[in-house]
Design a protein around this motif. Structure first.
Motif, PDB file in Angstrom:
ATOM      1  N   LEU A  12     -49.867 -42.756   8.455  1.00 52.04           N
ATOM      2  CA  LEU A  12     -50.814 -41.786   7.915  1.00 52.04           C
ATOM      3  C   LEU A  12     -51.233 -42.088   6.476  1.00 52.04           C
ATOM      4  CD1 LEU A  12     -52.405 -39.437   8.940  1.00 52.04           C
ATOM      5  CD2 LEU A  12     -50.570 -37.914   8.229  1.00 52.04           C
ATOM      6  N   GLU A  13     -50.317 -42.588   5.660  1.00 48.84           N
ATOM      7  CA  GLU A  13     -50.698 -42.946   4.285  1.00 48.84           C
ATOM      8  C   GLU A  13     -51.799 -43.997   4.291  1.00 48.84           C
ATOM      9  OE1 GLU A  13     -47.330 -44.138   1.973  1.00 48.84           O
ATOM     10  OE2 GLU A  13     -46.576 -42.088   1.813  1.00 48.84           O
ATOM     11  N   GLY A  14     -51.635 -45.021   5.105  1.00 41.74           N
ATOM     12  CA  GLY A  14     -52.646 -46.072   5.193  1.00 41.74           C
ATOM     13  C   GLY A  14     -53.963 -45.561   5.735  1.00 41.74           C
ATOM     14  N   ILE A  15     -53.890 -44.675   6.724  1.00 45.53           N
ATOM     15  CA  ILE A  15     -55.102 -44.102   7.306  1.00 45.53           C
ATOM     16  C   ILE A  15     -55.860 -43.287   6.258  1.00 45.53           C
ATOM     17  CG2 ILE A  15     -55.932 -42.413   8.993  1.00 45.53           C
ATOM     18  CD1 ILE A  15     -53.564 -43.356  10.795  1.00 45.53           C
ATOM     19  N   VAL A  16     -55.142 -42.474   5.500  1.00 48.98           N
ATOM     20  CA  VAL A  16     -55.771 -41.657   4.459  1.00 48.98           C
ATOM     21  C   VAL A  16     -56.336 -42.549   3.351  1.00 48.98           C
ATOM     22  CG1 VAL A  16     -55.324 -39.929   2.663  1.00 48.98           C
ATOM     23  CG2 VAL A  16     -54.453 -39.575   4.985  1.00 48.98           C
ATOM     24  N   LEU A  17     -55.571 -43.540   2.930  1.00 51.14           N
ATOM     25  CA  LEU A  17     -56.068 -44.464   1.898  1.00 51.14           C
ATOM     26  C   LEU A  17     -57.326 -45.191   2.369  1.00 51.14           C
ATOM     27  CD1 LEU A  17     -52.768 -46.020   0.513  1.00 51.14           C
ATOM     28  CD2 LEU A  17     -54.354 -44.546  -0.732  1.00 51.14           C
ATOM     29  N   GLN A  18     -57.355 -45.581   3.631  1.00 54.20           N
ATOM     30  CA  GLN A  18     -58.530 -46.276   4.160  1.00 54.20           C
ATOM     31  C   GLN A  18     -59.765 -45.389   4.064  1.00 54.20           C
ATOM     32  OE1 GLN A  18     -58.920 -49.460   5.094  1.00 54.20           O
ATOM     33  NE2 GLN A  18     -61.082 -49.042   5.435  1.00 54.20           N
ATOM     34  N   HIS A  19     -59.601 -44.119   4.398  1.00 54.62           N
ATOM     35  CA  HIS A  19     -60.752 -43.216   4.301  1.00 54.62           C
ATOM     36  C   HIS A  19     -61.183 -43.026   2.839  1.00 54.62           C
ATOM     37  CE1 HIS A  19     -63.634 -40.284   5.518  1.00 54.62           C
ATOM     38  NE2 HIS A  19     -63.102 -39.370   4.719  1.00 54.62           N
ATOM     39  N   ILE A  20     -60.222 -42.861   1.960  1.00 54.38           N
ATOM     40  CA  ILE A  20     -60.547 -42.691   0.537  1.00 54.38           C
ATOM     41  C   ILE A  20     -61.224 -43.942  -0.017  1.00 54.38           C
ATOM     42  CG2 ILE A  20     -59.584 -42.327  -1.781  1.00 54.38           C
ATOM     43  CD1 ILE A  20     -57.407 -40.596  -0.437  1.00 54.38           C
ATOM     44  N   SER A  21     -60.861 -45.112   0.524  1.00 55.90           N
ATOM     45  CA  SER A  21     -61.447 -46.365   0.025  1.00 55.90           C
ATOM     46  C   SER A  21     -62.952 -46.434   0.264  1.00 55.90           C
ATOM     47  CB  SER A  21     -60.766 -47.580   0.672  1.00 55.90           C
ATOM     48  OG  SER A  21     -61.201 -47.773   2.011  1.00 55.90           O
ATOM     49  N   LYS A  22     -63.465 -45.602   1.162  1.00 55.52           N
ATOM     50  CA  LYS A  22     -64.907 -45.583   1.451  1.00 55.52           C
ATOM     51  C   LYS A  22     -65.690 -44.800   0.409  1.00 55.52           C
ATOM     52  CE  LYS A  22     -64.203 -47.751   5.287  1.00 55.52           C
ATOM     53  NZ  LYS A  22     -64.343 -49.172   5.322  1.00 55.52           N
ATOM     54  N   GLY A  23     -64.977 -44.039  -0.427  1.00 52.97           N
ATOM     55  CA  GLY A  23     -65.632 -43.251  -1.471  1.00 52.97           C
ATOM     56  C   GLY A  23     -64.835 -41.987  -1.744  1.00 52.97           C
ATOM     57  N   GLU A  24     -65.067 -41.400  -2.902  1.00 56.77           N
ATOM     58  CA  GLU A  24     -64.342 -40.188  -3.287  1.00 56.77           C
ATOM     59  C   GLU A  24     -64.495 -39.111  -2.215  1.00 56.77           C
ATOM     60  OE1 GLU A  24     -64.241 -40.158  -8.092  1.00 56.77           O
ATOM     61  OE2 GLU A  24     -65.955 -39.212  -7.128  1.00 56.77           O
ATOM     62  N   THR A  25     -63.413 -38.401  -1.987  1.00 63.97           N
ATOM     63  CA  THR A  25     -63.412 -37.375  -0.961  1.00 63.97           C
ATOM     64  C   THR A  25     -62.354 -36.338  -1.282  1.00 63.97           C
ATOM     65  OG1 THR A  25     -63.359 -37.017   1.444  1.00 63.97           O
ATOM     66  CG2 THR A  25     -61.804 -38.632   0.546  1.00 63.97           C
TER      67      THR A  25
END
Length: 106
Positions: A12-25
């Protein structure tokens, strides 16, 4: 899919980081994104726990901003350490996925 939450805990940490890497959220948006992807068992409290841990570990930064509706929102973005961690996550994930596929085929 029932029981998926237990399997996701490590990823889950990696999944969340991946989404954040697309832009601030912000947390609620991350939760909705995961639910839209099919992770219906993920609840907002779980995402916020992950966000707190990521921030405590220096992998993300946050900034409170006014919201057009409701209270201010905390927006998250990756730090350089978070970018490095995410790259390492995908390296490990690729290795694990390959080994799981090999195991399945034997």
């Amino acid at each position: 899919m029932k029981g998926l939450t237990e399997l996701l805990k490590g990823a889950l940490e990696g999944i969340v980081l991946q989404h954040i890497s697309k832009g601030e959220t912000y947390g609620y948006e991350i939760t909705n994104y995961l639910v839209d992807l099919g992770f219906e068992d993920i609840v907002e409290g779980t995402v916020y726990t992950v966000l707190l841990r990521l921030e405590k570990n220096g992998l993300i930064d946050s900034e409170k901003r006014k919201s057009e509706v409701g209270p201010p929102r905390k927006f998250y973005k990756l730090t350089p350490a978070g970018t490095d961690y995410l790259a390492e996550f995908w390296t490990k994930w690729t290795f694990l996925a390959e080994k799981m596929e090999q195991l399945k085929e034997k």
